[in-house]
Design a protein around this motif. Structure first.
Motif, short mmCIF file in Angstrom:
data_model
loop_
_atom_site.label_atom_id
_atom_site.label_comp_id
_atom_site.label_asym_id
_atom_site.label_seq_id
_atom_site.Cartn_x
_atom_site.Cartn_y
_atom_site.Cartn_z
N ILE A 47 0.87 -1.18 0.00
CA ILE A 47 0.00 0.00 0.00
C ILE A 47 0.90 1.22 0.00
CG2 ILE A 47 -1.78 1.30 1.20
CD1 ILE A 47 -2.86 -1.31 0.16
N TRP A 48 0.88 1.96 -1.09
CA TRP A 48 1.70 3.16 -1.24
C TRP A 48 0.85 4.37 -0.90
CZ3 TRP A 48 6.44 1.36 -2.42
CH2 TRP A 48 6.53 0.15 -3.12
N ASN A 49 1.26 5.11 0.12
CA ASN A 49 0.56 6.33 0.49
C ASN A 49 1.08 7.46 -0.39
OD1 ASN A 49 -1.15 5.54 2.85
ND2 ASN A 49 0.83 4.84 3.60
N LEU A 50 0.15 8.18 -1.03
CA LEU A 50 0.53 9.14 -2.07
C LEU A 50 1.02 10.47 -1.53
CD1 LEU A 50 -2.25 8.43 -4.73
CD2 LEU A 50 -0.07 7.27 -4.33
N ALA A 51 0.82 10.71 -0.24
CA ALA A 51 1.34 11.95 0.33
C ALA A 51 2.87 11.95 0.29
CB ALA A 51 0.86 12.10 1.78
N PRO A 52 3.48 13.11 0.07
CA PRO A 52 4.95 13.16 0.02
C PRO A 52 5.58 12.64 1.31
CG PRO A 52 3.99 15.23 -0.75
CD PRO A 52 2.86 14.42 -0.18
N LYS A 53 6.64 11.85 1.17
CA LYS A 53 7.43 11.32 2.30
C LYS A 53 6.63 10.39 3.21
CE LYS A 53 10.47 15.38 2.40
NZ LYS A 53 11.04 16.46 3.23
N ALA A 54 5.45 9.95 2.75
CA ALA A 54 4.67 9.03 3.59
C ALA A 54 5.25 7.63 3.51
CB ALA A 54 3.21 9.01 3.12
N ARG A 55 5.04 6.85 4.58
CA ARG A 55 5.54 5.48 4.62
C ARG A 55 4.66 4.56 3.77
NH1 ARG A 55 5.78 4.92 11.05
NH2 ARG A 55 3.76 5.92 10.71
N ALA A 56 5.25 3.50 3.27
CA ALA A 56 4.50 2.47 2.54
C ALA A 56 4.34 1.26 3.45
CB ALA A 56 5.25 2.08 1.27
N PHE A 57 3.29 0.49 3.23
CA PHE A 57 3.03 -0.71 4.02
C PHE A 57 3.21 -1.94 3.13
CE2 PHE A 57 -0.32 2.04 6.33
CZ PHE A 57 0.65 2.59 7.14
N ARG A 58 3.90 -2.94 3.67
CA ARG A 58 3.99 -4.22 3.00
C ARG A 58 3.23 -5.24 3.84
NH1 ARG A 58 9.48 -5.28 2.42
NH2 ARG A 58 9.43 -4.55 0.27
N TYR A 59 2.23 -5.89 3.22
CA TYR A 59 1.41 -6.87 3.93
C TYR A 59 1.81 -8.29 3.50
CZ TYR A 59 -1.46 -2.84 5.09
OH TYR A 59 -1.89 -1.64 5.55
N VAL A 60 2.21 -9.08 4.49
CA VAL A 60 2.68 -10.44 4.25
C VAL A 60 1.62 -11.42 4.74
CG1 VAL A 60 4.49 -12.12 4.79
CG2 VAL A 60 5.06 -9.69 4.55
N GLY A 61 1.39 -12.46 3.97
CA GLY A 61 0.41 -13.47 4.40
C GLY A 61 0.10 -14.49 3.34
N HIS A 62 -0.07 -14.05 2.09
CA HIS A 62 -0.33 -15.01 1.02
C HIS A 62 0.85 -15.95 0.85
CE1 HIS A 62 -4.19 -13.97 -0.66
NE2 HIS A 62 -3.88 -12.68 -0.70
#
Length: 486
Positions: A47-62
């Motif tokens: 999940i890429w947050n489009l705000a400048p310098k925002a953190r991205a989330f990586r979801y693990v499970g599949h």
């Protein structure tokens, strides 16, 4: 030379996102205009947050590659489909919660929400299309007339129809109230890989491995446009919300932009190295994303919908470069036109490496809250934290044969899905405990670049060191065995 104003009417590369460790298979924008989701061969959802310098989330499970992703209409949920035969519903927040349920008996190729967000439709290699309740997380019915793998299925904007396509070389149209197939468009040339409705629901398009894209008018059931503008198979396409444009991504490494009113190719984008596997417009149409075999997600600003393309083309006449004219077969064109030789599409080759976007800080989330399993035709939500000794909290065994008479659907033998560290099936004879699975997952994570990992498990470094010590012990034993035999 064209003026600066005219250049600003071209599609422009806004940002590029790096974080996946494999090809990007699917993308979708959050309706709230703040996030972009992508799924990959590396088994993760980003999940890429489009705000400048925002953190991205990586979801693990599949447990295998992710084949499809879509935000719910509210933007509060993200659905993913996977080769691991499951569908997951995620909350795209720091909590990283997800619900897992066994969806099919083979690879799930696509997943999509209905317009009201109440239902999901999935397509699978088990030759079926299935419809699910989102809030009850239960199976509703199955559509079973395809005779080969089903590659894609989508709801119409009013949710009254479902379009599906697959390797049996058909595009089928289903009535969701009667569950009947009401039309079947057959293409003897090649299998259909992707299908979608325009925003008004009056047309559907399908793309194929033979590099063609076809658009049918559902009011007349006639093929109205046929484009052959790519030199390799088309993997994905997306209608602009205005219905005036369509973007397509192909294994020929390009993104093409079509003007559907004039029935012609207008732009060719060259930003990716390798096949372009996914393209998607934002809900407002002001942005679009592309992802591909190079592991990158590119986000573009549309721009070209601001003004008549004829005006833009006149300003760009000196900048246009040769490109084969699109082959059009307009069986039922919207406006008469004479198939005259037309000017080539404008070629755009952005310098991806020179964009100003900075790779975002990535937070990895791997916790699953519930596993939804189908037992005797009903859905049971099993809190994963309560799973103990291979038995979920409701007292039922973790492995249980299940079937449902609804729509001829037969449940898979294993009703509880493996869901990373969060779901433990307790399979008999495996000789593996929960702790060992957790350690293996941490070892796998330890091979990735440094991330902030939000999890209650032991640190990646700790598990990696234990793994190294274990390997050294094995090597030492082998050395003394070989030495003794000599």
């Amino acid at each position: 030379m064209p003026s600066m104003a005219s250049v600003l009417e071209d599609p422009s590369l806004e940002r590029h996102f790096k974080g996946h460790k494999g090809a990007v298979i699917c993308t979708d924008f959050n309706p709230n205009r703040k996030q972009l989701a992508s799924g990959s061969v590396d088994k993760t959802l980003m999940i890429w947050n489009l705000a400048p310098k925002a953190r991205a989330f990586r979801y693990v499970g599949h447990q295998d590659l992710i084949t499809g992703v879509q935000f719910s209409p509210s933007g509060h949920l993200v659905a993913t489909s996977s080769k691991d035969r499951t569908v997951r519903l995620w909350t795209p927040t720091m909590k990283g919660e997800s619900t897992v349920f066994k969806a099919h008996t083979a690879t799930v190729r696509s997943v999509a929400f209905s317009h009201d967000g109440q239902r999901l439709v999935t397509a699978s290699d088990d030759k079926s299309v299935k419809v699910w309740s989102v809030h009850r997380q239960c199976f509703l019915y199955s559509l079973n007339q395809h005779t080969n793998w089903v590659r894609c299925a989508r709801f119409s904007p009013d949710s009254h129809l479902i379009a599906s396509c697959g390797d049996d070389r058909t595009v089928r149209l289903w009535d969701t109230s009667t569950k009947h197939c009401i039309n079947c468009f057959t293409d003897p040339a090649e299998s259909a890989t992707f299908v979608g409705f325009n925003s008004s629901g009056t047309c559907i398009a399908s793309s194929g491995a033979d590099s063609s894209l076809k658009i049918w008018d559902l009011r007349t059931n006639k093929l109205i446009q046929h484009y052959q503008v790519h030199s390799a198979g088309i993997n994905s396409f997306s209608f602009h919300p205005s219905n005036n444009y369509l973007i397509s991504g192909s294994s020929d490494s390009t993104v093409k932009i079509l003007d559907l009113v004039e029935g012609r190719l207008i732009y060719t984008l060259h930003g990716h190295k390798g096949a372009v596997i996914t393209v998607a417009f934002s809900r407002a149409g002001d942005l679009f994303a592309s992802g591909g075999a190079d592991g990158q997600v590119l986000m573009w600003r549309t721009n070209f919908d601001k003004k008549s393309y004829q005006d833009v083309l006149q300003q760009h006449s000196r900048r246009s470069t040769p490109d084969p004219a699109p082959h059009l077969t307009d069986i039922h064109p919207r406006t008469p036109h004479l198939h005259r030789q037309q000017r080539s599409a404008i070629q755009i080759s952005p310098a991806v490496a020179d964009t100003q976007s900075i790779d975002p800080h990535v937070i990895e989330l791997g916790r699953s809250v519930h596993s939804a399993t189908l037992l005797s035709g009903r859905t049971h939500l099993t809190p994963t934290q309560a799973a103990d000794n291979g038995r979920p909290s409701n007292g039922l065994p973790a492995r249980h044969g299940a079937s449902s008479g609804v729509g001829g659907w037969m449940g898979d033998e294993s009703t509880t899905s493996r869901a990373g560290a969060a779901v433990w099936t307790g399979e008999s004879g495996g000789g593996r405990g929960r702790r060992e699975e957790e350690e293996e997952e941490e070892e796998e994570r330890g091979q990735t670049h440094p991330l902030e990992v939000l999890s209650g498990h032991p640190s990646s470094l700790d598990c990696t060191l234990r793994h190294i010590v274990k390997q050294l012990d094995i090597l030492t034993q082998l050395y003394f065995q070989n030495d003794g035999s000599a």
